[in-house]
Design a protein around this motif. Structure first.
Motif, PDB file in Angstrom:
ATOM      1  N   HIS A   5      19.397  15.462 -41.839  1.00 42.65           N
ATOM      2  CA  HIS A   5      18.732  16.682 -42.278  1.00 42.65           C
ATOM      3  C   HIS A   5      18.785  16.721 -43.803  1.00 42.65           C
ATOM      4  O   HIS A   5      19.765  16.338 -44.412  1.00 42.65           O
ATOM      5  CB  HIS A   5      19.410  17.907 -41.683  1.00 42.65           C
ATOM      6  CG  HIS A   5      19.262  17.996 -40.196  1.00 42.65           C
ATOM      7  ND1 HIS A   5      18.046  18.191 -39.587  1.00 42.65           N
ATOM      8  CD2 HIS A   5      20.163  17.904 -39.202  1.00 42.65           C
ATOM      9  CE1 HIS A   5      18.211  18.221 -38.279  1.00 42.65           C
ATOM     10  NE2 HIS A   5      19.486  18.051 -38.018  1.00 42.65           N
ATOM     11  N   THR A  19      11.528  20.613 -40.902  1.00 43.57           N
ATOM     12  CA  THR A  19      12.144  19.738 -39.895  1.00 43.57           C
ATOM     13  C   THR A  19      11.116  19.005 -39.035  1.00 43.57           C
ATOM     14  O   THR A  19      11.488  18.151 -38.236  1.00 43.57           O
ATOM     15  CB  THR A  19      13.138  20.501 -38.999  1.00 43.57           C
ATOM     16  OG1 THR A  19      12.456  21.580 -38.360  1.00 43.57           O
ATOM     17  CG2 THR A  19      14.324  21.015 -39.811  1.00 43.57           C
ATOM     18  N   LEU A  20       9.858  19.321 -39.210  1.00 44.03           N
ATOM     19  CA  LEU A  20       8.786  18.461 -38.694  1.00 44.03           C
ATOM     20  C   LEU A  20       8.219  17.799 -39.935  1.00 44.03           C
ATOM     21  O   LEU A  20       7.576  18.435 -40.764  1.00 44.03           O
ATOM     22  CB  LEU A  20       7.696  19.236 -37.962  1.00 44.03           C
ATOM     23  CG  LEU A  20       6.529  18.388 -37.466  1.00 44.03           C
ATOM     24  CD1 LEU A  20       6.995  17.317 -36.478  1.00 44.03           C
ATOM     25  CD2 LEU A  20       5.461  19.260 -36.824  1.00 44.03           C
ATOM     26  N   ARG A  21       8.501  16.522 -40.075  1.00 42.24           N
ATOM     27  CA  ARG A  21       8.132  15.798 -41.295  1.00 42.24           C
ATOM     28  C   ARG A  21       6.761  15.147 -41.154  1.00 42.24           C
ATOM     29  O   ARG A  21       6.324  14.845 -40.055  1.00 42.24           O
ATOM     30  CB  ARG A  21       9.184  14.737 -41.600  1.00 42.24           C
ATOM     31  CG  ARG A  21      10.545  15.328 -41.904  1.00 42.24           C
ATOM     32  CD  ARG A  21      11.508  14.261 -42.321  1.00 42.24           C
ATOM     33  NE  ARG A  21      12.827  14.823 -42.539  1.00 42.24           N
ATOM     34  CZ  ARG A  21      13.906  14.092 -42.696  1.00 42.24           C
ATOM     35  NH1 ARG A  21      13.831  12.776 -42.655  1.00 42.24           N
ATOM     36  NH2 ARG A  21      15.063  14.665 -42.885  1.00 42.24           N
ATOM     37  N   ARG A  23       3.592  16.020 -41.527  1.00 46.10           N
ATOM     38  CA  ARG A  23       2.682  16.727 -40.622  1.00 46.10           C
ATOM     39  C   ARG A  23       1.262  16.172 -40.643  1.00 46.10           C
ATOM     40  O   ARG A  23       0.545  16.281 -39.666  1.00 46.10           O
ATOM     41  CB  ARG A  23       2.640  18.216 -40.983  1.00 46.10           C
ATOM     42  CG  ARG A  23       3.911  18.945 -40.658  1.00 46.10           C
ATOM     43  CD  ARG A  23       3.918  20.352 -41.245  1.00 46.10           C
ATOM     44  NE  ARG A  23       5.136  21.042 -40.894  1.00 46.10           N
ATOM     45  CZ  ARG A  23       5.276  21.792 -39.805  1.00 46.10           C
ATOM     46  NH1 ARG A  23       4.269  21.962 -38.983  1.00 46.10           N
ATOM     47  NH2 ARG A  23       6.422  22.385 -39.558  1.00 46.10           N
ATOM     48  N   ARG A  27       3.943  12.438 -38.323  1.00 49.57           N
ATOM     49  CA  ARG A  27       4.683  13.553 -37.705  1.00 49.57           C
ATOM     50  C   ARG A  27       5.992  13.081 -37.077  1.00 49.57           C
ATOM     51  O   ARG A  27       5.984  12.417 -36.056  1.00 49.57           O
ATOM     52  CB  ARG A  27       3.829  14.270 -36.678  1.00 49.57           C
ATOM     53  CG  ARG A  27       2.594  14.901 -37.279  1.00 49.57           C
ATOM     54  CD  ARG A  27       1.709  15.535 -36.232  1.00 49.57           C
ATOM     55  NE  ARG A  27       2.302  16.715 -35.648  1.00 49.57           N
ATOM     56  CZ  ARG A  27       2.083  17.965 -36.057  1.00 49.57           C
ATOM     57  NH1 ARG A  27       1.285  18.182 -37.065  1.00 49.57           N
ATOM     58  NH2 ARG A  27       2.649  18.969 -35.449  1.00 49.57           N
ATOM     59  N   GLU A  29       9.559  14.525 -35.668  1.00 51.55           N
ATOM     60  CA  GLU A  29      10.297  15.701 -35.212  1.00 51.55           C
ATOM     61  C   GLU A  29      11.799  15.496 -35.391  1.00 51.55           C
ATOM     62  O   GLU A  29      12.355  14.524 -34.903  1.00 51.55           O
ATOM     63  CB  GLU A  29       9.982  15.968 -33.736  1.00 51.55           C
ATOM     64  CG  GLU A  29      10.745  17.116 -33.126  1.00 51.55           C
ATOM     65  CD  GLU A  29      10.428  18.443 -33.784  1.00 51.55           C
ATOM     66  OE1 GLU A  29      11.348  19.026 -34.394  1.00 51.55           O
ATOM     67  OE2 GLU A  29       9.261  18.879 -33.691  1.00 51.55           O
ATOM     68  N   VAL A  32      14.878  16.798 -31.889  1.00 51.97           N
ATOM     69  CA  VAL A  32      14.584  16.038 -30.673  1.00 51.97           C
ATOM     70  C   VAL A  32      15.550  16.356 -29.537  1.00 51.97           C
ATOM     71  O   VAL A  32      15.238  16.078 -28.374  1.00 51.97           O
ATOM     72  CB  VAL A  32      14.570  14.516 -30.942  1.00 51.97           C
ATOM     73  CG1 VAL A  32      13.381  14.130 -31.802  1.00 51.97           C
ATOM     74  CG2 VAL A  32      15.865  14.055 -31.576  1.00 51.97           C
ATOM     75  N   ILE A  62      11.393  25.516 -32.255  1.00 57.51           N
ATOM     76  CA  ILE A  62      10.176  24.832 -32.701  1.00 57.51           C
ATOM     77  C   ILE A  62       9.016  25.821 -32.807  1.00 57.51           C
ATOM     78  O   ILE A  62       8.239  25.778 -33.771  1.00 57.51           O
ATOM     79  CB  ILE A  62       9.852  23.639 -31.782  1.00 57.51           C
ATOM     80  CG1 ILE A  62      10.870  22.510 -32.020  1.00 57.51           C
ATOM     81  CG2 ILE A  62       8.423  23.158 -31.978  1.00 57.51           C
ATOM     82  CD1 ILE A  62      10.776  21.355 -31.033  1.00 57.51           C
ATOM     83  N   ARG A  65       9.681  27.802 -35.884  1.00 56.18           N
ATOM     84  CA  ARG A  65       9.485  26.936 -37.060  1.00 56.18           C
ATOM     85  C   ARG A  65       8.005  26.783 -37.384  1.00 56.18           C
ATOM     86  O   ARG A  65       7.597  26.869 -38.539  1.00 56.18           O
ATOM     87  CB  ARG A  65      10.095  25.558 -36.809  1.00 56.18           C
ATOM     88  CG  ARG A  65       9.879  24.627 -38.002  1.00 56.18           C
ATOM     89  CD  ARG A  65      10.055  23.182 -37.682  1.00 56.18           C
ATOM     90  NE  ARG A  65       9.126  22.708 -36.694  1.00 56.18           N
ATOM     91  CZ  ARG A  65       9.363  21.657 -35.901  1.00 56.18           C
ATOM     92  NH1 ARG A  65      10.487  20.981 -35.990  1.00 56.18           N
ATOM     93  NH2 ARG A  65       8.464  21.275 -35.026  1.00 56.18           N
ATOM     94  N   GLU A  66       7.195  26.563 -36.367  1.00 57.71           N
ATOM     95  CA  GLU A  66       5.762  26.396 -36.602  1.00 57.71           C
ATOM     96  C   GLU A  66       5.132  27.691 -37.115  1.00 57.71           C
ATOM     97  O   GLU A  66       4.221  27.653 -37.947  1.00 57.71           O
ATOM     98  CB  GLU A  66       5.070  25.891 -35.339  1.00 57.71           C
ATOM     99  CG  GLU A  66       5.488  24.465 -34.985  1.00 57.71           C
ATOM    100  CD  GLU A  66       5.341  23.508 -36.160  1.00 57.71           C
ATOM    101  OE1 GLU A  66       4.212  23.334 -36.664  1.00 57.71           O
ATOM    102  OE2 GLU A  66       6.363  22.937 -36.600  1.00 57.71           O
ATOM    103  N   TYR A  69       6.090  27.854 -40.796  1.00 58.73           N
ATOM    104  CA  TYR A  69       5.273  26.928 -41.594  1.00 58.73           C
ATOM    105  C   TYR A  69       3.853  27.483 -41.789  1.00 58.73           C
ATOM    106  O   TYR A  69       3.300  27.429 -42.884  1.00 58.73           O
ATOM    107  CB  TYR A  69       5.222  25.554 -40.937  1.00 58.73           C
ATOM    108  CG  TYR A  69       4.503  24.538 -41.790  1.00 58.73           C
ATOM    109  CD1 TYR A  69       5.137  23.935 -42.869  1.00 58.73           C
ATOM    110  CD2 TYR A  69       3.173  24.209 -41.542  1.00 58.73           C
ATOM    111  CE1 TYR A  69       4.480  23.018 -43.677  1.00 58.73           C
ATOM    112  CE2 TYR A  69       2.504  23.296 -42.345  1.00 58.73           C
ATOM    113  CZ  TYR A  69       3.168  22.706 -43.403  1.00 58.73           C
ATOM    114  OH  TYR A  69       2.507  21.806 -44.206  1.00 58.73           O
TER     115      TYR A  69
END
Length: 185
Positions: A5, A19-21, A23, A27, A29, A32, A62, A65-66, A69
């Motif tokens: 991280h 934390t989703l690299r 994009r 992509r 994740e 996981v 997730i 997080r989305e 973002y």
């Protein structure tokens, strides 16, 4: 891809969103497994100890997080907030956050994954409604999609971090210049 991280964004909510690299391309994740989610909460300093997360906690994290973002992107671009993302973030922020306790050894924060997520959601609310909004920038590396707070003098920072992106871009530019010079000679 490295599973470590990284905390280079200047705000826990932005580090959470990152934390989703990559994009726009490959992509990758970071969440996981439930253990990887717990590791993020611990390494970020949101909590000192945490009860084990479940797959449902990962799915919920997730989703939040989305939403974070999306809202960060909307705010950064000066667009109206996405209403669905706003509802997801606000629902998470309304939940019970982490509560620090004073112990004989000092401050200690023990939490559940739900409390940790509520705390991150509240940090996102504070960020998106606070004074750092004009300082939010996306990394200049086309492969990177991290958004960071630029507190550099003159707000001239170009990358989320030198170690993660800046050095790669600078090295590639140097190689390209060397190749051009070698071809010219």
């Amino acid at each position: 891809m490295n599973l470590d991280h990284v905390f280079v964004c200047g705000n826990p909510a932005l580090d959470f969103a990152a934390t989703l690299r990559a994009r726009r391309s490959t992509r990758f994740e970071m969440f996981v497994t439930p253990d990887r989610l717990n590791a993020w909460y611990l390494e970020s300093g949101v909590v000192d100890t945490i009860t084990p997360a479940t797959e449902d906690d990962v799915r919920t994290a997730i989703t939040v997080r989305e939403a974070v973002y999306r809202l960060v992107t909307d705010r950064r671009l000066g667009e109206e907030f996405d209403r669905q993302a706003l509802a997801v973030l606000n629902a998470a922020a309304r939940r019970t956050p982490v509560t620090p306790q004073l112990t004989l050894a000092g401050r200690h924060t023990d939490a559940t994954p739900d409390q940790a997520l509520a705390t991150v959601a509240r940090q996102a609310v504070e960020l998106l409604s606070g004074p750092d909004v004009p300082l939010m920038k996306e990394c200049g590396n086309p492969e990177c999609t991290r958004v960071y707070i630029d507190r550099s003098r003159g707000t001239r920072r170009q990358w989320c971090g030198m170690e993660s992106c800046g050095n790669k871009i600078k090295a590639a530019a140097y190689r390209a210049r060397r190749k051009t010079l070698d071809q010219a000679n």
